[in-house]
Design a protein around this motif. Sequence first.
Motif, short mmCIF file in Angstrom:
data_model
loop_
_atom_site.label_atom_id
_atom_site.label_comp_id
_atom_site.label_asym_id
_atom_site.label_seq_id
_atom_site.Cartn_x
_atom_site.Cartn_y
_atom_site.Cartn_z
N GLY A 71 0.65 -1.09 0.26
CA GLY A 71 -0.08 -0.10 0.12
C GLY A 71 0.89 1.26 -0.03
N PHE A 72 0.16 2.43 -0.32
CA PHE A 72 0.84 3.54 -0.56
C PHE A 72 0.80 4.59 0.84
CE2 PHE A 72 0.83 2.54 -4.93
CZ PHE A 72 1.84 3.15 -5.58
N PRO A 73 1.61 4.78 1.27
CA PRO A 73 1.65 5.96 2.33
C PRO A 73 1.06 7.14 1.70
CG PRO A 73 3.75 5.62 1.71
CD PRO A 73 3.20 4.62 0.86
N ASN A 74 0.39 8.04 2.63
CA ASN A 74 -0.62 9.06 1.97
C ASN A 74 0.53 10.06 1.08
OD1 ASN A 74 -2.62 8.54 3.19
ND2 ASN A 74 -2.56 9.53 5.17
N ILE A 75 1.72 10.42 1.70
CA ILE A 75 2.45 11.33 0.99
C ILE A 75 2.80 10.83 -0.44
CG2 ILE A 75 4.62 10.43 1.91
CD1 ILE A 75 4.24 14.13 1.21
N LEU A 76 3.11 9.80 -0.68
CA LEU A 76 3.32 8.91 -2.09
C LEU A 76 1.99 8.77 -3.02
CD1 LEU A 76 6.20 6.32 -1.36
CD2 LEU A 76 6.19 8.63 -2.85
N GLU A 77 0.79 8.45 -2.07
CA GLU A 77 -0.46 8.48 -2.90
C GLU A 77 -0.72 10.05 -3.44
OE1 GLU A 77 -3.56 6.67 -4.33
OE2 GLU A 77 -2.55 5.51 -2.79
N SER A 78 -0.43 11.04 -2.74
CA SER A 78 -0.86 12.23 -3.25
C SER A 78 -0.15 12.60 -4.42
CB SER A 78 -0.94 13.46 -2.02
OG SER A 78 0.28 13.73 -1.75
N ILE A 79 1.21 12.16 -4.49
CA ILE A 79 2.15 12.78 -5.31
C ILE A 79 1.86 11.76 -6.56
CG2 ILE A 79 4.12 11.38 -4.96
CD1 ILE A 79 4.24 14.82 -6.09
N LYS A 80 1.52 10.76 -6.36
CA LYS A 80 1.25 9.65 -7.34
C LYS A 80 -0.06 10.05 -8.36
CE LYS A 80 -1.32 5.80 -6.62
NZ LYS A 80 -2.28 5.68 -7.60
N ASP A 81 -1.24 10.58 -7.64
CA ASP A 81 -2.25 11.28 -8.28
C ASP A 81 -1.88 12.51 -9.08
OD1 ASP A 81 -3.82 9.42 -6.74
OD2 ASP A 81 -4.45 10.75 -5.25
N LYS A 82 -1.03 13.37 -8.44
CA LYS A 82 -0.58 14.54 -9.50
C LYS A 82 0.02 14.03 -10.56
CE LYS A 82 1.70 18.90 -8.97
NZ LYS A 82 2.46 19.80 -8.09
N ILE A 83 0.99 13.10 -10.50
CA ILE A 83 1.92 12.53 -11.62
C ILE A 83 0.76 11.68 -12.72
CG2 ILE A 83 3.65 10.73 -12.40
CD1 ILE A 83 4.93 11.70 -9.63
N GLU A 84 0.02 11.08 -11.95
CA GLU A 84 -1.04 10.33 -12.91
C GLU A 84 -1.79 11.56 -13.78
OE1 GLU A 84 -2.17 6.25 -10.71
OE2 GLU A 84 -3.37 8.02 -10.27
N SER A 85 -2.20 12.37 -13.30
CA SER A 85 -3.05 13.46 -14.03
C SER A 85 -2.07 14.21 -15.20
CB SER A 85 -3.35 14.66 -13.00
OG SER A 85 -3.98 15.43 -13.58
N THR A 86 -0.86 14.40 -14.65
CA THR A 86 0.03 15.03 -15.69
C THR A 86 0.46 14.10 -16.93
OG1 THR A 86 0.92 16.59 -14.12
CG2 THR A 86 2.34 16.34 -16.01
N ALA A 87 0.80 12.80 -16.58
CA ALA A 87 1.13 11.90 -17.57
C ALA A 87 -0.15 11.12 -18.41
CB ALA A 87 1.90 10.62 -16.86
#
Length: 191
Positions: A71-87
Motif C-alpha cells: 500500500g501507498f503511504p499518504n505522501i506518495l499517494e498524493s504525489i502519485k495522483d498528481k503525476i497520473e494527472s500530468t502523465a
Amino acid sequence: MSSRLNAELIEGFLSSTEADELLMELTNTLEWRQESITLYGKSHPIPRLQCFVASKGVGYRYSNLTMEGSGFPNILESIKDKIESTANHTFNAVLCNLYRDGHDSMGWHSDNEPELGEQPVIASLSLGSSRTFRFRDLKSRKETIDFELSHGSLLIMNAGVQEYWEHSVPKRLRVKQPRINLTFRLIDPTR
C-alpha cells in the motif's frame, strides 16, 4: 537509424518548497535498503539504496530481486495522483532510489520486465541533487541523449522508450548531496 525518443521533461513539476518537503519526508520515512543482485553467478551490492512501494498484492521482480507492495503511504499517494494527472496514465507502483552522493549510480538497462506490459510508461520524479540521466539507442548503442534532472523535475518515458532505448545514471564524483528518484510504473499483477 533509431526510433525518436518519446520522453518529456517537465522542469519545476514541483515547486522548490514542495520538493524540499518531499525529499526530507521520504529520506526519513521510507525503509531504504541496499539490495544485492546476482550477475554472472556473483552477488554484487546495488550502488544505491532502494525501496519499493505498491498497491497491496502488486509485486515486482528484476535481476532476481522480488519485492511486494503493501500500500501507498499518504505522501506518495498524493504525489502519485498528481503525476497520473500530468502523465495521463495510471500507476500502481513506485521504485524509489536513493543516490547517497555522486558515487552511487545506475548502469545501462531498459525497464522491460514482462509485468510492465509491452510498451510501459514510466514517470520519474527527481528530488535533491541534479544528476545526468542518459539515454542510449538500443540498436546502434552509439546515439545518446542526456537530460539533466533537477530538484522537482518530472521525466515521463512514454510508450516505446523501453523498447528502443536504454538508460543510466552515471557516477558524478563531484556531487556530494543525495538524490531521490521515484519511478512510477504500472505493474500487471497477473503476469
